[in-house]
Structure formats: C-alpha cells, structure tokens
Design an enzyme around this catalytic site. Structure first.
Site, mmCIF file in Angstrom:
data_model
loop_
_atom_site.group_PDB
_atom_site.id
_atom_site.type_symbol
_atom_site.label_atom_id
_atom_site.label_comp_id
_atom_site.label_asym_id
_atom_site.label_seq_id
_atom_site.Cartn_x
_atom_site.Cartn_y
_atom_site.Cartn_z
ATOM 1 N N ASN A 71 0.835 -1.188 0.000
ATOM 2 C CA ASN A 71 0.000 0.000 0.000
ATOM 3 C C ASN A 71 0.879 1.251 0.000
ATOM 4 O O ASN A 71 2.107 1.163 -0.072
ATOM 5 C CB ASN A 71 -0.940 -0.016 1.205
ATOM 6 C CG ASN A 71 -2.289 0.588 0.900
ATOM 7 O OD1 ASN A 71 -2.375 1.668 0.339
ATOM 8 N ND2 ASN A 71 -3.347 -0.133 1.267
ATOM 9 N N HIS A 101 20.906 4.639 11.505
ATOM 10 C CA HIS A 101 21.819 5.772 11.517
ATOM 11 C C HIS A 101 22.718 5.710 12.741
ATOM 12 O O HIS A 101 22.253 5.431 13.861
ATOM 13 C CB HIS A 101 21.037 7.090 11.519
ATOM 14 C CG HIS A 101 21.425 8.005 10.402
ATOM 15 N ND1 HIS A 101 22.658 8.629 10.343
ATOM 16 C CD2 HIS A 101 20.758 8.376 9.294
ATOM 17 C CE1 HIS A 101 22.717 9.365 9.251
ATOM 18 N NE2 HIS A 101 21.567 9.231 8.579
ATOM 19 N N ALA A 150 -0.199 -3.816 13.333
ATOM 20 C CA ALA A 150 -0.046 -2.398 13.029
ATOM 21 C C ALA A 150 0.747 -1.704 14.130
ATOM 22 O O ALA A 150 0.637 -2.026 15.315
ATOM 23 C CB ALA A 150 -1.422 -1.758 12.885
ATOM 24 N N THR A 155 12.520 -5.991 15.807
ATOM 25 C CA THR A 155 13.981 -5.923 15.866
ATOM 26 C C THR A 155 14.616 -7.291 16.053
ATOM 27 O O THR A 155 15.840 -7.399 16.074
ATOM 28 C CB THR A 155 14.430 -5.008 17.021
ATOM 29 O OG1 THR A 155 13.897 -5.530 18.255
ATOM 30 C CG2 THR A 155 13.932 -3.582 16.811
ATOM 31 N N LYS A 156 13.770 -8.347 16.189
ATOM 32 C CA LYS A 156 14.277 -9.709 16.369
ATOM 33 C C LYS A 156 13.519 -10.647 15.443
ATOM 34 O O LYS A 156 12.431 -10.333 14.967
ATOM 35 C CB LYS A 156 14.110 -10.168 17.823
ATOM 36 C CG LYS A 156 14.945 -9.375 18.816
ATOM 37 C CD LYS A 156 14.754 -9.919 20.232
ATOM 38 C CE LYS A 156 15.602 -9.135 21.224
ATOM 39 N NZ LYS A 156 15.416 -9.655 22.615
#
Length: 499
Positions: A71, A101, A150, A155-156
C-alpha cells in the site's frame, strides 16, 4: 506524469524486472541496478526504495518477490539485503531497513555520522502480512505466513506462522500442528515449546528416496528447502540407498543450512521400494508426501500444499493431479472414485500424500514390494480404513525426465499394478471397475509407452512383455486386437524383433 498505459519505469536499469506489474507514480527508487522486481507486483504511489551503499550492480540488495502488494508509503532502505518473498502484503507506511543511523559520535551531527552496519539483512517470508505503520529494522528474519501487527517495531526474528505485535514486537500467537490451530504464546518458553512440537511432530514430511542422483537431488532440495522455512510446519526426510556418488556430500551441505532436513543412509542398496519403506518410520509428520528425487518444486508450491492439508483435514490420501493444473481442490470418497480419478497416475510417487500415522499402523506394509507399486497398495489400504480423500489439481513440479530404466516394463506396469488392484476387488473395488481400469491402463499407458520405449530405444527392459501381457489380458474381448498392436510395437520395421 506518464501517459496512460505507459510504463513508468521504461528506460530505468534494474538488476532484474518481471512482468505484469502495477507500479504507480509518484515514487522514488535509488540504486535501481541493485533492485530486483518480480512479477505481478503492486506498489501504490509514495514508495521509496533506497540502496544506501555504493551501487555496483553486482547483486541485488533489494528483492521484491512475485505477487508482493504494498500500500502507499512503502519505504525500504538497504545497505546489504532486504528481501520480500512471494505474496507478501504491506499495509500503508511500512518501513524496513537492514541498518540504522549512527549517533554515538558526540559533537558530530547525526546527519553526518553514516550508518551502523553494512552486513545486515532483512527477510520477510512468503505469504506474510506487515500491518500499517509497522517497522522492521536491523538483522531480522520474519518467517513465512506471519502477521506483524499495526504500529509494531520488529527488531528480532519471528518464527514461521506466527503473529507478532508491540514495540518491540513479541510473538503472541503461533500455529501449532499438535493443536491444529493457532495457540497463544505469552513467554519465550511458550514459543520454544511450539517450535519443539513443530520439530518433533510437523504437519508434513516430504519423503525423498534417492540413489546415485546427486545432481538431481541437489536441484530438488534447492527447489524445496527455501520454501519450507527454518522452523515451519514441514520437514524433509531423505533416505540414501547406499549411493556411491556425491549424494552424502550434497545432503551434508544442505543439512548444515536447513534444520528441517533430516537424512538417513542404508548400509547397502536395498532396492527402491524398500528404501521408500524405510522412510515411513523415519518420518515424523502427520502426513507424508512421497517425492521423487528428480522432481522439482516450482516456486510458491509448498504453501498451497499446506493449505490443502488444512482444508482436507481428515483425509487418508491426497492425490496431486498434476496433469490437470486448474488449481481446484476437491474432497470426495471411495476406492472406486480414487481409481477413476487417479488411475495409474497414483503410481507416480510424487502425486501422493498419505496419512502417515495411519500408514505406520498398517500390517504388512511391504506386501507388494517387488511390484513397483507397493506405495499404491498403501493408498488403497488407507482408503479401506478411511474412504475420505482429497484431490489437488495443480501443476506444482518440474521434472528431470530421466528415461525409465532399471526395471522390466511389463513386470511393473502390467503384472505389478494389476496385482495390487486385484487384491482390492471385492474390498472396495468392484469387478466391473477393475475391468474398466484394465482397459484404460492398456490404452492410455501400456501400449503408448511400449511403442515409445522400443521406437526411441529407451533403456527400459521389455523382455517377456508378450507373455506377461497375455497372462493378464488373454480373457479380455479386446485381446486379439491388442496382441496385434503389442507384436507390432515389439517388432517395428526398422528394428530387430524383440520378445
């Protein structure tokens, strides 16, 4: 703005690009020589695909697989590798990066500090769904058939067939083949317990007997193993019949990469049928799919099998009708229906999925070893106990097309097959249905293949064919005409007579 019907990506260099894509404008792609687009992709406007390291075009750093739908606002930033496998769906404003970053150099603007790593990778497994505003960052593998809620931040790693939600995301549901349903997981121990059950009692075992076909076996495993996931619902079991080629090294190479592959090896060559027989107690799946080592899975063909097994719960047999590939599925019942639908194609081992738990309980599972069709005996024995079976009409495989060799054609395709069927006459197959199948076997398979084997000089043994044929067909009213065709096939004008 492009003209209606124009290709908005015309003239842009990609690593590769498939067909029938719907890619809306406006959108931005940076580093397209390292972006690989599959076919039938839908990208809504506002996408940002960014390769943030030097672009050489040597390999793709962003891969969007066939059938992916995204989407508005999909954002991918890859330093090394982001892969969206087949049929992934992304809600609005999904962000994925395999790096982040840098910020730790005090006094230097973060803008000027660069990225944290260039060796990370993100994979989103086939058939998964990433919810609206979800974020995936770092070294992450999301499994096949997953749902990411949602606003979640992943991160794993997320195991195959799991639901993960939250910030940071944690697994809250998993498909459990023991429960045959999705179960809640509240702790890491719960997750590990479901994974243990998947390893010990998967939904499906793909059982591959092999002998001295190392190259074909490698191609078969390469087509299959990436599709099953690392901790999904499918295991692959290979039985090596004392191969003398590179087969052990092929298996060792794949086993080191794919934990759902297990292999065994016979101390000596026990024959093809006993090698297949040895896989039954070795397999652990609720169902076992018999599979030839020279039959190769097409892309996106394993998940449809999983769906079929879930849809056809309670079937003793699932027949894969690869000759009528309209992707229809049907639940039906009865030996005679199976005989009519499957016929000799049931002898193609790759076409059968069997209830392994029922199969393991059969008495005399090797009764027809030597017929070439002992596995067909298994199918009818299972139908005798449970007449419900499923049909999947789908072209799921490619084939090496190795010529028939190593057996006597008449002994297998006439004597062997008919003797297996004859054992069920009066036990689910009527004499009339058996007679119809005998004639169909002759007209659709035996005579055409006999003619081809002789004409093309295939290595199959046709010795004693006339005698074997006559022993099984001499009482049939069409025998004289069929015998004439047999003799003509065995003695073509440009070949010496063969009997």
């Amino acid at each position: 703005m492009s003209e209606p019907g124009a290709d908005p990506l015309e003239g842009i260099e990609f690593y590769s690009r498939g067909e029938n894509n719907a890619i809306e404008m406006p959108g931005h792609m940076q580093g397209t020589p390292e972006i690989a687009l599959g076919s039938r992709i839908v990208l809504r406007a506002g996408y940002w695909l960014n390769v943030c390291t030097p672009v050489t075009g040597y390999r793709p750093k962003i891969v969007i697989g066939d059938g992916v739908q995204a989407n508005t606002g999909l954002r991918l930033s890859a330093a090394n590798s982001i892969v969206l496998e087949e049929n992934v769906i992304c809600g609005p404003n999904v962000f994925i990066a395999d790096t982040d970053h840098e910020y730790r150099h005090v006094g230097l603007p973060v803008l000027n500090q660069g990225i944290t790593r260039t060796d990370g990778s993100v994979t989103v497994g086939a058939g998964s769904w990433l919810g609206t505003n979800s974020v995936v960052v770092g070294q992450v593998a999301i499994g096949k058939g997953c749902v990411i809620g949602a606003n979640s931040v992943v991160t794993k790693d997320v195991p195959d067939y799991s639901v993960a939600v939250g910030t940071p995301a944690r697994v809250v549901k998993m498909y459990d083949p023991d429960a045959r349903d999705w179960v809640r997981t509240r702790t890491a121990a719960d997750v590990e317990e479901v994974l243990r059950r998947r390893r010990e009692r998967p939904l499906l075992t793909v059982a591959i007997p092999t002998y001295n076909r190392a190259a074909d076996l490698a191609k078969c495993l390469e087509s299959l193993l990436p599709q099953i996931g690392r901790n999904g619902l499918v295991e692959v079991c290979v039985s090596d019949n004392a191969s003398t080629d590179e087969t052990p090294r092929v298996l060792a190479r794949f086993a080191g990469k794919y934990p759902m592959l297990r292999a065994r090896r016979n101390a000596e060559n026990v024959g093809a049928e006993r090698n297949l027989l040895a896989l039954v107690p070795f397999a652990r799946g609720r169902y076992v799919k018999l599979h030839g080592d020279d039959d190769f899975f097409r892309p996106d063909s394993v998940q449809p099998l999983i769906y079929a097994l879930r849809t056809m719960e309670g079937s003793s047999v699932v027949f894969l009708d690869v000759l009528r590939g309209d992707n229809a599925m049907e639940l039906t019942e009865g030996m005679e229906t199976f005989l009519r639908e499957a016929s000799i194609q049931a002898g193609f081992i790759t076409s059968l999925i069997l209830d392994r738990e029922a199969l393991a309980k059969l008495e005399e599972p090797g009764r027809f070893v030597g017929s070439g069709f002992n596995h067909v005996h298994w199918a009818y024995r299972l139908l005798e106990g449970n007449p419900n079976f499923g049909i999947v009409r789908a072209s799921l495989f490619d084939y090496a097309a190795n010529p028939p060799a190593g057996y006597n054609f008449g002994d297998y395709f006439v004597r062997g097959y008919l003797e297996v069927l004859a054992s069920f006459v009066g036990r689910g197959i009527s004499p009339g249905a058996f007679a119809v199948e005998k004639r169909r076997l002759l007209e659709t398979t035996v005579l055409p293949w006999l003619e081809r084997i002789v004409r093309e000089g295939m290595p199959a043994d046709v010795g004693r064919f006339e005698a074997i044929f006559s022993a099984h067909y001499s009482e049939e009213p069409y025998y004289p005409e069929a015998l004439e065709r047999v003799r003509k096939a065995l003695s073509p004008p440009d070949s010496p007579a063969r009997t």
